[in-house]
Write an enzyme that holds these catalytic residues in place. Sequence first.
Site, PDB file in Angstrom:
ATOM      1  N   ARG A 152     -68.869   5.792   1.518  1.00  0.00           N
ATOM      2  CA  ARG A 152     -70.326   5.714   1.305  1.00  0.00           C
ATOM      3  C   ARG A 152     -70.885   6.867   0.462  1.00  0.00           C
ATOM      4  NH1 ARG A 152     -73.684   6.034   4.894  1.00  0.00           N
ATOM      5  NH2 ARG A 152     -75.168   4.556   4.031  1.00  0.00           N
ATOM      6  N   GLY A 204     -80.361  -5.481   7.771  1.00  0.00           N
ATOM      7  CA  GLY A 204     -80.932  -4.391   6.993  1.00  0.00           C
ATOM      8  C   GLY A 204     -81.613  -3.308   7.796  1.00  0.00           C
ATOM      9  N   CYS A 248     -58.407  13.199  -5.627  1.00  0.00           N
ATOM     10  CA  CYS A 248     -58.588  13.748  -6.971  1.00  0.00           C
ATOM     11  C   CYS A 248     -59.729  13.064  -7.704  1.00  0.00           C
ATOM     12  CB  CYS A 248     -57.291  13.573  -7.757  1.00  0.00           C
ATOM     13  SG  CYS A 248     -56.414  15.106  -7.876  1.00  0.00           S
ATOM     14  N   GLY A 305     -75.976  -5.465  10.876  1.00  0.00           N
ATOM     15  CA  GLY A 305     -74.621  -4.914  10.878  1.00  0.00           C
ATOM     16  C   GLY A 305     -74.681  -3.442  11.240  1.00  0.00           C
TER      17      GLY A 305
HETATM   18  N1  PLP Z   1     -76.402 -10.213   5.963  1.00  0.00           N
HETATM   19  C1  PLP Z   1     -75.934 -10.212   4.701  1.00  0.00           C
HETATM   20  C2  PLP Z   1     -75.924 -11.483   3.943  1.00  0.00           C
HETATM   21  C3  PLP Z   1     -75.476  -9.032   4.132  1.00  0.00           C
HETATM   22  O1  PLP Z   1     -75.003  -9.028   2.885  1.00  0.00           O
HETATM   23  C4  PLP Z   1     -75.521  -7.840   4.894  1.00  0.00           C
HETATM   24  C5  PLP Z   1     -75.101  -6.555   4.322  1.00  0.00           C
HETATM   25  O2  PLP Z   1     -75.220  -6.256   3.200  1.00  0.00           O
HETATM   26  C6  PLP Z   1     -75.978  -7.888   6.204  1.00  0.00           C
HETATM   27  C7  PLP Z   1     -76.420  -9.092   6.704  1.00  0.00           C
HETATM   28  C8  PLP Z   1     -76.010  -6.681   7.086  1.00  0.00           C
HETATM   29  O3  PLP Z   1     -76.842  -5.695   6.646  1.00  0.00           O
HETATM   30  P1  PLP Z   1     -77.041  -4.382   7.521  1.00  0.00           P
HETATM   31  O4  PLP Z   1     -75.712  -3.820   7.804  1.00  0.00           O
HETATM   32  O5  PLP Z   1     -77.855  -3.507   6.674  1.00  0.00           O
HETATM   33  O6  PLP Z   1     -77.768  -4.791   8.772  1.00  0.00           O
END
Ligand code: PLP
Length: 429
Positions: free
Chosen positions: A329, A249, A359, A288
């Site tokens: 996004r 996150g 479209c 991520g």
């Molecule tokens: N872990 C879980 C279980 C997730 O669902 C997500 C993304 O939604 C992430 C990690 C990675 O989140 P982020 O890309 O915000 O770091």
Amino acid sequence: MALTRRADGTLELGGVSLADLARDARIGTPAYVYDLDAIGAQARELQRAFEGAPHLVAYAVKANGAAHVVRTLLAEGCGADVVSGAELSLALRCGAAPDDIVFSGVAKTNAELDVAIGAGPRGIGAIQVESVEEISRIAARARAARKTVRISLRMNPGVDAQELDTHDYIATGHDGAKFGVPISSLSDALALLESAEVSPALSLAGIGAHVGSQFTTTDAYAASARVVFELARDVRKRFALAFVDAGGGFGIDYGAGCAASPPDFVRAARALQKEAGVADLALYCEPGRSLVGPFGVLLAQVIQKKESRKADAVRRWLMIDAGMNDLLRPALYQARHRIAALTDRGGERRAYRVVGPVCESSDDFGTHDLPAADFDLVALLDAGAYGYVMASTYNGRALPAEVFLRGGAIAHVNARAEADAWVEDRLRA
Ligand code: PLP
């Protein structure tokens, strides 16, 4: 290095001119371009924040599943956080050690569970359980495989949705979310794990949470981590926990600023881990976006301009050849990506409403100040995460190309799908 503008006005990523890539016959537009060196450097910086304490940076493969990206992060000592059997297979085939993989998901199929259980003598590092109901199902699969399989409890810490301070669609740790085991169900989950039905087949290795994405301060992350670590302090009296998992996150700067850096989130979690008396457990995190987002761009060609007038006001449209099918996004959650002309020598600016060819009115990247002078190529910035992975062939459009840069040169090109691939596919139906 990532993104820089040369003195002659050309934009570079990882030391390579983006206009040269867009004009390269093997690549063209739309094309995603990623700087693998910058991705690796970002992972190293995050690893350093743990100061040698036991930990796992489980890269959330959902953000960008390209093998070059996944292998780059594994080479920096990361593991993988996966949310499907396909992502799990990908991580394994890219060389991830089964022990370094965690698998989340509210509705894992039996076939997906079997891939996780089949990897390594004790399955993967942890199957992250998201409901009490899932526990018996995993235990049955583990028994059939005659294995003791590690699981962790992904808790829903019930952090207030407002407090989460992110878009509703990417907030996952509030009371109304489908994700995770609610705290009110923890005692049922623990009792089941101790029961004869389950106990030899599953071992509880960890407890964690992931409450949302694109946090620009550490507040919501820390609020969730505090809950998880305090639960872990109690749960470990009954189970031999190996880790706590504070989730992903970590936000990035899409142009509106981001006060906290990825290491700030780790430092905040480590401080809370010490406070809760669980600093001896390994600290897992699941970033991520922050590992890949800032180090990728989406290149697009200007197809044409259009002017529309209402009373005295003029609206200037800039129509580009990348659309919401390439970068979802903005249409999905009103996200804004900065847009830059690939050649920009400064001078007068003009406000353009940048839109794609799809479209749908939501195929709209917003209003951006761009050079008044002519330009034919643009980059949508910070597109390395949740970009290509969400691309589709909607409107019969081909999936974009991908270019991977390393050491100031092209390491690999994943060519754009054939223009008629969609036609052939639909003719099969
Ligand atoms: N872990 C879980 C279980 C997730 O669902 C997500 C993304 O939604 C992430 C990690 C990675 O989140 P982020 O890309 O915000 O770091």
